[in-house]
Enzyme design. Structure first.
Site, PDB file in Angstrom:
ATOM      1  CG  HIS A 136      13.587  34.828  10.350  1.00  0.00           C
ATOM      2  ND1 HIS A 136      12.539  35.262  11.023  1.00  0.00           N
ATOM      3  CD2 HIS A 136      13.365  35.475   9.238  1.00  0.00           C
ATOM      4  CE1 HIS A 136      11.965  35.760  10.293  1.00  0.00           C
ATOM      5  NE2 HIS A 136      12.172  35.788   9.650  1.00  0.00           N
ATOM      6  NE  ARG A 152      14.284  39.501   8.470  1.00  0.00           N
ATOM      7  CZ  ARG A 152      13.980  38.432   7.573  1.00  0.00           C
ATOM      8  NH1 ARG A 152      15.224  37.872   6.665  1.00  0.00           N
ATOM      9  NH2 ARG A 152      13.041  38.321   6.589  1.00  0.00           N
ATOM     10  CG  HIS A 179      16.134  33.326   7.304  1.00  0.00           C
ATOM     11  ND1 HIS A 179      15.553  32.573   7.174  1.00  0.00           N
ATOM     12  CD2 HIS A 179      16.507  34.394   6.684  1.00  0.00           C
ATOM     13  CE1 HIS A 179      13.999  32.124   6.554  1.00  0.00           C
ATOM     14  NE2 HIS A 179      14.439  33.748   6.193  1.00  0.00           N
ATOM     15  NE  ARG A 199      17.585  37.462   2.714  1.00  0.00           N
ATOM     16  CZ  ARG A 199      16.106  37.366   2.764  1.00  0.00           C
ATOM     17  NH1 ARG A 199      15.480  37.804   1.873  1.00  0.00           N
ATOM     18  NH2 ARG A 199      16.426  36.641   4.187  1.00  0.00           N
ATOM     19  CB  ALA A 217      11.018  31.244   0.557  1.00  0.00           C
TER      20      ALA A 217
HETATM   21  C1  SIN Z   1      10.520  35.561   6.416  1.00  0.00           C
HETATM   22  O1  SIN Z   1       9.202  34.781   5.439  1.00  0.00           O
HETATM   23  O2  SIN Z   1      10.121  36.028   7.031  1.00  0.00           O
HETATM   24  C2  SIN Z   1      11.437  35.477   5.992  1.00  0.00           C
HETATM   25  C3  SIN Z   1      11.285  36.412   4.144  1.00  0.00           C
HETATM   26  C4  SIN Z   1      12.500  36.325   4.132  1.00  0.00           C
HETATM   27  O3  SIN Z   1      13.848  36.176   4.643  1.00  0.00           O
HETATM   28  O4  SIN Z   1      12.646  37.249   3.072  1.00  0.00           O
END
Ligand code: SIN
Length: 546
Positions: free
Chosen positions: A253, A299, A360, A395, A69
């Protein structure tokens, strides 16, 4: 909100290997935790010191998704922020499917758990007044993300692993693969494990078994997840009769490096939080056509927008541009990303970064209440393996490490409050066996897993249709038939069987949800349907030889 229940009509074996607890080597603990990411390790740290706790992990302790992360952890600390605002942002991103009780717990217990991490010695970035630095990520209406450069997961995991390793009451067993949870009369009694190869078996018995084994990102060929994320926890829970929920909600992602040599390295959303913009192949911005929040839209919206731009223009990627920030800032704020990009000849202070969306995070998982309890007595789930409803259909960024902390802590509290019932008792050993006759057959696991991952990537991705899902289901059914009744003579066969169960359920959920919501987008049903679909799809597990 009502659940849409699908009874367990999937043909699964209750157990994947033969064993008899009468002659199986075994050991006894008060709490057994499957998985060594933030959720597993923090749960162990949260259990009282007078309990005997075991953590098992199928690889070494530092191999997990949490460690990768980058962005950070969401917590409302700014003077203009509040837990109510964090609550609202989480619900907005979740597109109508969040469980409000669980989200309330998440946001109100965030700060105390972050304070606890600081006490353990986690070194978050701070401003000149020594206050925790806060950055922005998508769909947060205020700066709320605490971080350690762009390697937050690693800093937290390293600190917690060293804290847990120093505890006398916690034992860690690496290269120990959880094959199945052991149940007797519907109650969880422990975990059946194998060595790395899948040739030697051992049982670990406990009145409390916690599944913190992570998500199912490896169902996809393009993912930011490590190889271990094969959804073992959810599959074994399903075989044992647990409920799985929200499986159709797979998070893609938006910005993952797209380079011939690397297509799974995350370019954190925090880069957009610090002002990066997305550009198409002509160098033009496009996000304003898709959402008012542009690059910081939820997202799922950003991923879909990029995917559509790529399709429209026949391109494999778009670009992320943060060249307006100085090299010194970028090297300090994003040291990992800066040096990884540079290793491929991309200097992010001068060059646009080629990016594309990829899998992701798994929003769905083992259904729990807000105390991490599943429908099986003695069996708990936490972190990405679990689904307690905090993410809904999509999320909110940086709520996932927080989830592991808040609900891991809650399990610790539950253990403390129920210590008399939870301490392992003499004679706990249950009598369970599986003597099903399996067929010996050579299986090329690597190529089967590759085939499964490609079909999921191509047909169950960012944009789905009934046809694409049906085609995926047909392939997965054929593959399942090939391993049905076959002896799991090595760990990879167990993983393959787990992945096939979960792929089937993900596709079934995606077919069932005839609308678009959050991360689940059906081009044949492009709108959300609040009249019929403001509910969660739940699979009630079980096997045909219970
Ligand atoms: C990111 O750093 O973009 C991932 C953070 C996440 O998945 O919450």
């Amino acid at each position: 909100m009502q659940d849409h229940i699908i009874e367990g009509n999937l043909k699964t074996d209750r157990y994947l290997v033969n064993f008899n607890t009468e002659d199986l080597p075994g050991d006894f603990f008060d709490v057994v935790i499957i998985g060594s990411g933030i959720a597993g390790v923090y749960t162990a740290l949260s259990c009282p010191r007078n309990t005997r706790v075991l953590i098992i992990t199928k690889e070494s302790i530092e191999i997990n998704n949490s460690v990768l992360a980058q962005g950070g952890i969401a917590v409302s600390l700014d003077q203009n922020d509040s837990t109510d605002l964090h609550f609202k942002d989480t619900l907005y991103a979740g597109a109508g499917l969040c469980d409000e009780t669980a989200v309330k717990a998440l946001v109100t217990e965030a700060a105390e758990n972050i304070a606890n991490l600081c006490l353990y010695g986690v070194n978050f970035d701070r401003d000149s007044d020594k206050r925790l630095s806060l950055t922005r990520e998508a769909a947060h209406s205020i700066n709320r993300i605490i971080h350690t450069g762009d390697a937050t997961g690693k800093e937290v995991c390293d600190t917690l692993v060293s804290a847990v390793s120093a505890l006398d009451n916690v034992i860690i067993r690496e290269q120990t693969f959880a094959v199945d949870i052991l149940t007797e009369k519907g109650e969880c009694k422990g975990v059946l494990t194998s060595n790395e190869e899948g040739t030697e078996f051992k049982a670990y018995y406990a009145p409390v078994v916690v599944c913190a084994s992570g998500g199912y990102g490896r169902l996809y060929s393009k993912t930011t997840n490590p190889e271990v994320a094969t959804g073992d926890g959810a599959s074994m829970a399903y075989r044992a009769g647990a409920e799985l929920v929200d499986l159709e909600f797979v998070q893609f992602h938006p910005t993952v490096l797209f380079h011939p040599e690397n297509q799974n390295f995350l370019i954190s959303e925090a880069v957009r939080g610090e002002g990066a913009v997305l550009r198409d192949y002509k160098g033009e911005r496009f996000m304003e056509q898709y959402h008012d929040l542009k690059e910081l839209a939820p997202r799922d919206v950003v991923s879909r927008a990029i995917f559509q731009e790529m399709q429209m223009n026949g391109k494999s990627h778009v670009f992320l541009d943060i060249t307006h920030k100085g090299k010194e800032f970028l090297q300090r704020r994003f040291p990992t990303i800066y040096s990884k990009c540079l290793s491929y000849g991309i200097d992010m202070s001068k060059d646009f970064i080629p990016v594309a969306p990829c899998q992701h995070y798994s929003m769905g998982g083992i259904k729990t209440d807000e105390w991490a309890k599943t429908n099986i007595l003695g069996f708990y789930a936490v972190g990405e393996a679990a689904c307690n409803g905090i993410h809904g259909a999509n999320r909110l960024a940086s709520n996932s490490l927080l989830e592991g902390l808040v609900f891991g802590k809650r399990i610790g509290r539950m253990v403390k409050e129920n210590l008399d019932n939870i301490k392992i008792r003499e004679g706990f050993k249950p009598k369970i066996k599986n003597d099903k006759k399996y067929v010996e057959k050579e299986i090329d696991c690597a190529s089967s897993i590759g085939r499964l991952q490609s079909i999921m990537n191509d047909n169950v991705g960012i944009i789905r249709t009934k046809e694409s899902l049906k085609e995926a289901m047909k392939t997965i059914m054929e593959m399942s038939a090939q391993v049905d009744g076959v002896k799991a003579s090595q760990s990879q066969i167990v993983e393959l069987k787990n992945m096939l169960i979960l792929a089937t359920l993900v596709i079934k959920a995606a077919l069932t949800r005839e609308e678009s919501r959050g991360a689940h987008y059906r081009s044949d049903y492009p709108a959300s349907d609040d009249k019929n679909w403001l509910n969660n799809i739940v699979f009630r597990g079980g096997s045909n030889n219970d």
